[in-house]
Design an enzyme around this catalytic site. Structure first.
Site, short mmCIF file in Angstrom:
data_model
loop_
_atom_site.label_atom_id
_atom_site.label_comp_id
_atom_site.label_asym_id
_atom_site.label_seq_id
_atom_site.Cartn_x
_atom_site.Cartn_y
_atom_site.Cartn_z
CB CYS A 1 50.11 192.37 3.06
SG CYS A 1 50.51 191.17 3.96
CG ASP B 1 51.62 191.82 6.83
OD1 ASP B 1 51.85 192.87 6.85
OD2 ASP B 1 50.64 191.11 7.24
CB CYS C 1 47.59 193.79 9.48
SG CYS C 1 47.22 191.91 9.18
CB CYS D 1 47.24 187.13 9.10
SG CYS D 1 46.79 188.53 8.09
#
Lengths: 171, 136
Positions: free
Chosen positions: B37, B39, B64, B107
């Site tokens: 992603c 991140d 996110c 995450c």
């Protein structure tokens, strides 16, 4: 997902003719449009084919997802299989993202423009490298090909961070 | 997709956002990323060098809501623990506490990686210091 290149009748290559891609998409979408059919079952089949065509087009339209699709077709490492990044890369990303938030908060347009140009240049450089690596991988077999596919994965790993920066700057 | 109330709470009121002096010998820094992603997460701990207790923890995450919440929760949990206790924090604990859906499990993995990486950085600094004092 199947092979999006096959779905659209295109050669599996990175440097696609985008006008040709669009033309094929329009034609296939029209061929498989459910409104062309009267029978409910035929319509359902057509809707399914349309969905596959749409998905293939979405996968190939954007260079990043096209590269990921081609890498999968060529049997290269998938996202998450190889998370390697250049040494010190994440620290640099962290610093750039901090600076980005600062200049965005300050409304420093000149600095935002400068960062935008830098991010675009980095994106372009990664995509250029990916294109060259695909050519290299295509003409080779064995270890050379495997190494090129691995390098493509790593370029794409880095590209993701620049794509996110570009999104942040556009927001 | 709706975020769980706990994710929203951490996202809207993140705990321990900030930075510690990464060159200090009693600070461990972990910077990790998720290529799926894009991140990126930085997690830092300030450790009592005598007792090994984490006195402070800070994070900065560009990602996110779930990534921010996972790192915010991680810093909360680490404070007051010893580094060995903190090393036991599992991503599944974070998933459970925040009710993360399957697509957001990465995450929590990122947060666990950040914890481990910050602790490893602190330990490396300590070993380097000990090696130095032995050499003297």
């Amino acid at each position: 997902m199947g092979n999006p290149f096959e779905t659209l009748g295109l050669p599996a290559r990175f440097d696609l003719d985008e006008a040709d891609l669009h033309k094929r998409f329009i034609r296939l979408s029209s061929d498989h449009h459910p409104d062309r059919y009267t029978d409910a079952l035929d319509q359902a089949d057509a809707a399914e084919r349309s969905a596959v065509v749409n998905e293939a087009y979405r996968a190939l339209r954007d260079p990043e997802s096209r590269a990921n699709a081609l890498l999968a077709v060529m049997g290269g490492p998938a996202i998450g299989d190889d998370k390697e990044l250049p040494e010190g890369f994440l620290l640099e990303v962290m610093e750039v993202r901090e600076r980005m938030d600062e200049v965005l908060a300050e409304g420093d347009h000149a600095a935002v423009d400068e960062l935008t140009r830098w991010v675009e240049a980095e994106r372009g450089a990664r995509l250029k490298a990916v294109g060259e690596l695909f050519i290299k991988a295509g003409g080779q077999g064995g270890e050379t090909r495997a190494a090129a596919l691995r390098d493509i994965r790593r370029e794409l790993n880095a590209l993701r961070y620049f794509e996110r920066m570009a999104e942040r700057l556009r927001a | 997709m709706a975020y769980s109330p706990k994710v929203v709470d951490h996202y809207e009121h993140p705990r321990n956002v900030g930075s510690l002096d990464k060159s200090a010998s009693n600070v461990g820094t972990g910077v990790v990323g998720a290529p799926e992603c894009g991140d990126v997460m930085k997690l830092q701990i300030l450790v009592d060098e005598e007792t090994g207790v984490i006195k402070d923890a800070k994070f900065k995450t560009f990602g996110c809501g779930s990534a921010i919440a996972s790192s915010s929760l991680a810093t909360e949990w680490m404070k007051g623990k010893t580094i060995d206790e903190a090393a036991q924090i599992k991503n599944t604990d974070i998933v459970q506490e925040l009710s993360l859906p399957p697509v957001k499990i990465h995450c929590s993995v990122l947060a666990e990686d950040a914890i481990k990486s910050a602790i490893a950085d602190f330990k490396k600094k300590q070993e380097a210091r000990q090696a130095q004092s032995v050499a003297k």
